[in-house]
Design an enzyme around this catalytic site. Sequence first.
Site: not given
Length: 762
Positions: A19-20, A603, A698
């Site tokens: 799918w990716k 983080d 992004h």
Amino acid sequence: MAIQTSNLGYPRIGLQREWKKTLEAFWSNKIDEEQFLTTMKEIRLQHVKAQQEKGIELIPIGDFTYYDHVLDTAYMLGFIPSRFSEFTSYLDVYFAMARGSKDHVASEMTKWFNTNYHYIVPEYEEGLQISLKDNRPLRLYEEAKQELGIDGKPVILGPYTFLKLAKGYTQEQFATILKQLVAPYVQLLSELHAAGAQIIQVDEPIFASLTKEEVQQAKEIYEAIRKEVPNANLLLQTYFDSVEENYEEIITFPVSSIGLDFVHGKEGNLHAISKYGFPADKTLAVGCIDGRNIWRADLDEVLTLFTTLQKQVQTKDFIVQPSCSLLHTPIDKTEETHLSTELFDALAFANQKLEELVLIHSALTQGTESIHNELETYRNVHHTIRSSAARNREDVKAARTALKEEDFSRPLPFEKRYELQQVALKLPLLPTTTIGSFPQTTEVRQTRKEWRNGVISNEQYEQFIEKETEKWIRYQEEIGLDVLVHGEFERTDMVEYFGERLAGFSFTKNGWVQSYGSRCVKPPVIYGDVAFINGMTIKETVYAQSLTEKVVKGMLTGPVTILNWSFVRNDIPRKEVSYQIALALRHEIELLESSGIRVIQVDEPALREGMPLKEKDWDAYITWAVQSFLLATSSVANETQIHTHMCYSNFEDIVDAIRALDADVISIETSRSHGEFIDTLKHTTYEKGIGLGVYDIHSPRVPSKDEMYKIVEQSLKVCDPKYFWINPDCGLKTRRTEEVIPALEHMVQAAKDARSLLKTNA
């Protein structure tokens, strides 16, 4: 008594991430639209068929998506922002909303409740024409029927949860818009019912955290829908927590079945059932297998649950199902033969969970003797993993017992520390930095793969990493950044990297899950006690610092994020696992400091997502999450500057927690949420170092200097310039070099312009 097996949703990505790969091939124009749609259909039908072959009776249809199921719903209902009006084709509009384009800012993306999955936030605009633009669930239902002969169970996101997740309206408008959703939902459900759908799953996860007034409002919507579609068999599905507070009202909703989570909401839902029972005219869908973790179920415990339920409810009809969609688990464990036998045996990925549902169904319909051998196997597996040496380390227990109150606080308060740090670091006003990672190019990934496969030596690999590090140190110097990073070229993933170097972790070969869009992650498995082994980041960070006179940040992932982005053992409280990780990181931070690293970033992008859904449970979580961070970071000198980073959160919920972390500087992802955190700071104060992300990493688009300057300008209205930093939203690992360099140049120029203005106004 009728008992059926069901699944709420299946992983989308494919056993080999087909799918990716298909998505990314389409985005990069390696395949055309026809090939894209053909391949996606093949994958979609394979998933439906796989569930049938496992013995699932109620197979979800419509949970498959090209990007995100919330985005699917937004498009279906016409929630398409006007800025995308120039796009004409479905896929162009759809992916522009998801990813943005050169000239269009993407819709906001945020976490799906308290999971590590991200959804695209629906946007409401004045004048929006809400209607059923595309009955996608109907198309997919008919497809499965025609192609496979499978009469599936359509899955849709419910109207109340959908609108609650959307943005762009005022609270006063909510009720009006909600009523406008009735007509398209009526049409959607009517058409599905007319096509023969026997049961339709309507997901309302937001029901776990509604007020009494909101539940009543939701009920009125369902009554309006039922009035128009009286014969549709609706399964009202809740998950991620109990609906205890509103259970009495929810069981009166005009639906034929109600799905409850008896894994993450077991105690609350059982308490509510013991008090109010369950209607005889409804089917109870029992979420009894954990859809969010990877461990085998305790079948004895599940069967005891059903014994309890059968005594307390009036209904005789049950559905056996996972606690939530299996989207959050890898597909199949069969390839993980490299794992130890005790760990491999203890795992259950999506396909194994479906097998567990069938086992439970057999026990309930044919008696426990029908699965006698399987029960014995499960008991032995659980005993073996519980008594494992990896879960019973005396040194880890001793370190935990020895903790004192002073281990959780810095020696001096922030104001005094920051003064000392300014003297030591000599940074300008509005210092610029990045969040940590730089592009992981094809060359970087290929070289790492060759090293892992033994094609190149350790020495050759280290030389390559040093070359990349030096290249990007020089880029950063040329761009004019103030605090540099080494780029993290040696790291595949910000959690996996540390897990590989700590005791108590293990790793799958193919345990991928979807994070957002085509981005998949392979979470580590925390199966034992976590402990420090050797230095994890010292070599690369010290090397980077040796290349420049500028300050280089050490880069670590915080304990709560490592916890929340891993599959975690379920035999001890998550708090205890978090403290174990914090103690290991504390050792690493002390080593970085003693090696001359004066700025260390820890983080915590996942701190917010781990919060329970119910506000009454927040304080307990926030307390141990903050304590974990403090335990990791509090042993350094006052002159050492501790940074942290967070992303994709509803920050207004945790401003106090952010303050309590006592980090010297926090960077926060804000650009994609269109200034919401800036608005939050108008109503509160934050008197420590802070950097509000000035551009969305992004999206592939390179923002202009003026765009970034505008965010800086807005930020300085609510933040003290003395403590303000300028940085991107997130790490730059997924971007291309030709996108990163001009964006950072624009960012540095925006910082210079802002400094000039501040000096002029001084």
